[in-house]
Design a protein around this motif. Structure first.
Motif, PDB file in Angstrom:
ATOM      1  N   ILE A  96     -22.862  -4.684 -11.107  1.00 28.03           N
ATOM      2  CA  ILE A  96     -23.193  -3.042 -10.911  1.00 28.03           C
ATOM      3  C   ILE A  96     -22.072  -2.961 -10.880  1.00 28.03           C
ATOM      4  N   GLU A  97     -21.141  -3.220 -10.751  1.00 25.34           N
ATOM      5  CA  GLU A  97     -19.261  -2.656 -10.823  1.00 25.34           C
ATOM      6  C   GLU A  97     -19.051  -2.257 -12.205  1.00 25.34           C
ATOM      7  N   MET A  98     -19.485  -3.291 -12.873  1.00 27.77           N
ATOM      8  CA  MET A  98     -19.051  -3.848 -14.560  1.00 27.77           C
ATOM      9  C   MET A  98     -19.018  -2.848 -15.373  1.00 27.77           C
ATOM     10  N   SER A  99     -18.038  -2.512 -16.362  1.00 25.65           N
ATOM     11  CA  SER A  99     -18.186  -1.518 -17.156  1.00 25.65           C
ATOM     12  C   SER A  99     -19.458  -2.196 -18.189  1.00 25.65           C
ATOM     13  N   GLU A 100     -20.511  -0.700 -18.313  1.00 24.64           N
ATOM     14  CA  GLU A 100     -21.480  -1.007 -19.333  1.00 24.64           C
ATOM     15  C   GLU A 100     -20.938  -2.289 -20.248  1.00 24.64           C
ATOM     16  N   ALA A 101     -20.236  -2.389 -20.826  1.00 28.22           N
ATOM     17  CA  ALA A 101     -19.855  -2.578 -22.221  1.00 28.22           C
ATOM     18  C   ALA A 101     -19.437  -4.666 -21.399  1.00 28.22           C
ATOM     19  N   ASP A 102     -19.146  -4.696 -20.393  1.00 25.89           N
ATOM     20  CA  ASP A 102     -19.028  -5.870 -19.580  1.00 25.89           C
ATOM     21  C   ASP A 102     -19.992  -7.157 -19.550  1.00 25.89           C
ATOM     22  N   ALA A 103     -20.886  -5.550 -18.863  1.00 28.23           N
ATOM     23  CA  ALA A 103     -22.953  -6.169 -18.915  1.00 28.23           C
ATOM     24  C   ALA A 103     -23.435  -6.814 -20.077  1.00 28.23           C
ATOM     25  N   VAL A 104     -23.366  -5.650 -20.828  1.00 25.96           N
ATOM     26  CA  VAL A 104     -23.829  -5.908 -21.554  1.00 25.96           C
ATOM     27  C   VAL A 104     -23.451  -7.621 -22.289  1.00 25.96           C
ATOM     28  N   GLY A 105     -22.008  -7.597 -22.304  1.00 24.22           N
ATOM     29  CA  GLY A 105     -21.253  -8.313 -22.869  1.00 24.22           C
ATOM     30  C   GLY A 105     -21.465  -9.821 -22.284  1.00 24.22           C
ATOM     31  N   PHE A 106     -21.850  -9.179 -21.111  1.00 17.95           N
ATOM     32  CA  PHE A 106     -22.157 -11.121 -20.562  1.00 17.95           C
ATOM     33  C   PHE A 106     -23.845 -11.147 -20.515  1.00 17.95           C
ATOM     34  N   ALA A 107     -24.495 -10.300 -20.454  1.00 17.73           N
ATOM     35  CA  ALA A 107     -26.628 -10.737 -20.957  1.00 17.73           C
ATOM     36  C   ALA A 107     -26.171 -11.138 -22.727  1.00 17.73           C
ATOM     37  N   ARG A 136     -17.236 -15.172 -18.692  1.00 20.64           N
ATOM     38  CA  ARG A 136     -17.886 -13.922 -17.911  1.00 20.64           C
ATOM     39  C   ARG A 136     -17.960 -13.917 -16.210  1.00 20.64           C
ATOM     40  N   PHE A 137     -19.052 -16.083 -16.589  1.00 24.31           N
ATOM     41  CA  PHE A 137     -18.882 -16.256 -14.641  1.00 24.31           C
ATOM     42  C   PHE A 137     -16.992 -15.877 -14.197  1.00 24.31           C
ATOM     43  N   GLY A 179     -34.685 -13.822 -19.209  1.00 23.75           N
ATOM     44  CA  GLY A 179     -35.211 -13.074 -17.811  1.00 23.75           C
ATOM     45  C   GLY A 179     -33.712 -12.880 -16.975  1.00 23.75           C
ATOM     46  N   PHE A 180     -32.673 -14.312 -17.458  1.00 25.81           N
ATOM     47  CA  PHE A 180     -31.448 -13.241 -16.845  1.00 25.81           C
ATOM     48  C   PHE A 180     -30.371 -12.674 -17.433  1.00 25.81           C
ATOM     49  N   ALA A 181     -30.299 -12.435 -18.786  1.00 29.45           N
ATOM     50  CA  ALA A 181     -29.757 -11.173 -19.511  1.00 29.45           C
ATOM     51  C   ALA A 181     -30.564 -10.266 -19.600  1.00 29.45           C
ATOM     52  N   ASP A 182     -31.532 -10.347 -19.664  1.00 30.48           N
ATOM     53  CA  ASP A 182     -32.274  -8.586 -19.450  1.00 30.48           C
ATOM     54  C   ASP A 182     -31.936  -8.222 -18.003  1.00 30.48           C
ATOM     55  N   ASN A 238     -30.496  -5.183 -17.294  1.00 32.32           N
ATOM     56  CA  ASN A 238     -31.536  -3.494 -16.577  1.00 32.32           C
ATOM     57  C   ASN A 238     -30.800  -2.897 -15.432  1.00 32.32           C
ATOM     58  N   VAL A 239     -29.933  -4.335 -14.890  1.00 32.64           N
ATOM     59  CA  VAL A 239     -29.239  -3.316 -13.460  1.00 32.64           C
ATOM     60  C   VAL A 239     -28.733  -2.249 -13.805  1.00 32.64           C
ATOM     61  N   LYS A 240     -27.319  -2.621 -15.585  1.00 35.57           N
ATOM     62  CA  LYS A 240     -26.809  -1.610 -15.294  1.00 35.57           C
ATOM     63  C   LYS A 240     -28.028   0.026 -15.982  1.00 35.57           C
ATOM     64  N   GLU A 241     -28.543   0.003 -16.318  1.00 36.14           N
ATOM     65  CA  GLU A 241     -29.544   0.812 -17.092  1.00 36.14           C
ATOM     66  C   GLU A 241     -29.929   1.596 -15.713  1.00 36.14           C
ATOM     67  N   THR A 242     -30.447   1.247 -15.121  1.00 38.97           N
ATOM     68  CA  THR A 242     -31.828   1.645 -13.856  1.00 38.97           C
ATOM     69  C   THR A 242     -30.343   2.005 -12.459  1.00 38.97           C
ATOM     70  N   VAL A 243     -30.055   1.203 -12.346  1.00 38.49           N
ATOM     71  CA  VAL A 243     -29.461   1.208 -10.705  1.00 38.49           C
ATOM     72  C   VAL A 243     -27.928   2.328 -11.248  1.00 38.49           C
ATOM     73  N   LYS A 244     -28.109   3.678  -9.875  1.00 38.58           N
ATOM     74  CA  LYS A 244     -27.268   5.019 -10.183  1.00 38.58           C
ATOM     75  C   LYS A 244     -27.009   4.874  -8.635  1.00 38.58           C
ATOM     76  N   LEU A 245     -25.879   5.814  -8.593  1.00 37.90           N
ATOM     77  CA  LEU A 245     -26.020   6.277  -7.125  1.00 37.90           C
ATOM     78  C   LEU A 245     -26.710   7.453  -6.841  1.00 37.90           C
ATOM     79  N   CYS A 246     -27.153   6.766  -5.017  1.00 39.74           N
ATOM     80  CA  CYS A 246     -27.916   8.087  -4.305  1.00 39.74           C
ATOM     81  C   CYS A 246     -26.688   9.202  -4.657  1.00 39.74           C
TER      82      CYS A 246
END
Lengths: 194, 194
Positions: A33-44, B13-14, B42-45, B49-57
């Protein structure tokens, strides 16, 4: 209170990796969650990509992006080192000095779990023994690994091919005081001149 | 010999996850290769997904899928527990008894690393103190955590709000023999009647 659904889902994915418990999975998910958008998309993308491009070498059964792996294409095919899993190839390659090829069984014999010779990558091993001088058994020194090594040795030795296995003994840097009896007795029996 | 490029990429990445070294990353990557196609996709998605949907309260700064998190929406807002990171909220929630809300600073004060009050989620904390009876400082018991707790306490106490922090002492299940001197001396000073 429960965490957001998308986080719980990702935590569960990480828990499916070997040796990852609830707290570690949580830590990984939060790091994503704390990765940059680009890193997370790259990971996926890298996860999807590895599934799409990696297949099994049609000669040795190791992971490769081509029909046959680099090791089978370039190295001495007269020596074959037999291992249970692709990760064991990585471990053997770390020693750096081995010039031969590998054969990956994708498991060990385990009658209790219903894994007989037909479930392992054995037929293709027998099909590539022409001109081979030595087969090195590098299965784990446990009951299943030993049984597999002995089983293959009995198949291959009668063809006049030398079959060897990794030496057993005490590990470098280990402590004799804490060595288990089986390891210590094997090391004692196989003692060498200095 | 090098492993296939797509595998090396995934291993890297890991390795970017906290506490993951070369061997563990390798193990995870190989586990992904051996997953079913559906599980890997599913893992990649789930990562995307977590990057797209999770934001800060917008109230407390904790991770949420909505504008304000479930905890801020449903619980007693007269007690605020201040933590450094979202993962600390998860740890506090595990105790189960806390009925108040949280405030996530997203870091601690660290002049050496250039993290002053402006880099932390402090302004919004000061903006939500109306009607608050108690602010509980739950930052780590280290130099930065302590400095942050003291800094905030000096800001908040003058407003007539009670500021407390988590008790320090020896951990349950720990061994006095191995406790460090600072912990032991704090536990001694704060000894309680039995």
């Amino acid at each position: 209170m429960k965490q957001p659904e998308s986080i719980l889902k990702l935590i569960n994915r990480f828990r499916s990796l070997p040796g990852v418990g609830a707290k570690t999975a949580q830590r990984y998910a939060y790091a994503v969650i704390e990765m940059s958008e680009a890193d997370a998309v790259g990971f996926a993308d890298d996860i999807k990509n590895v599934k799409e491009t990696v297949k099994l070498c049609k000669l040795c059964g190791n992971f490769t992006e081509h029909d046959t792996c680099e090791i089978c294409s370039l190295r001495d095919t007269s020596v074959i080192c037999v291992v249970a899993q692709p990760k064991d190839v990585v471990a053997m390659e770390r020693i750096g000095g081995y010039k031969g090829v590998y054969h990956v069984l994708h498991g060990t014999l385990s009658p209790l779990d219903g894994r007989g010779p037909d479930q392992l990558n054995i037929k293709s091993l027998l099909g590539r023994l022409d001109g081979v001088k030595e087969v090195i058994m590098a299965t784990n020194p446990d009951i299943e690994g030993e049984a597999t090594a002995v089983y293959l040795s009995r198949l291959i030795k009668p063809m006049g091919i030398k079959v060897t296995r990794l030496a057993q003994g005490i590990s470098m840097g280990s402590d004799i005081e804490y060595a288990d009896e089986v390891t210590l007795s094997k090391a004692f029996e196989a003692r060498t001149d200095i």
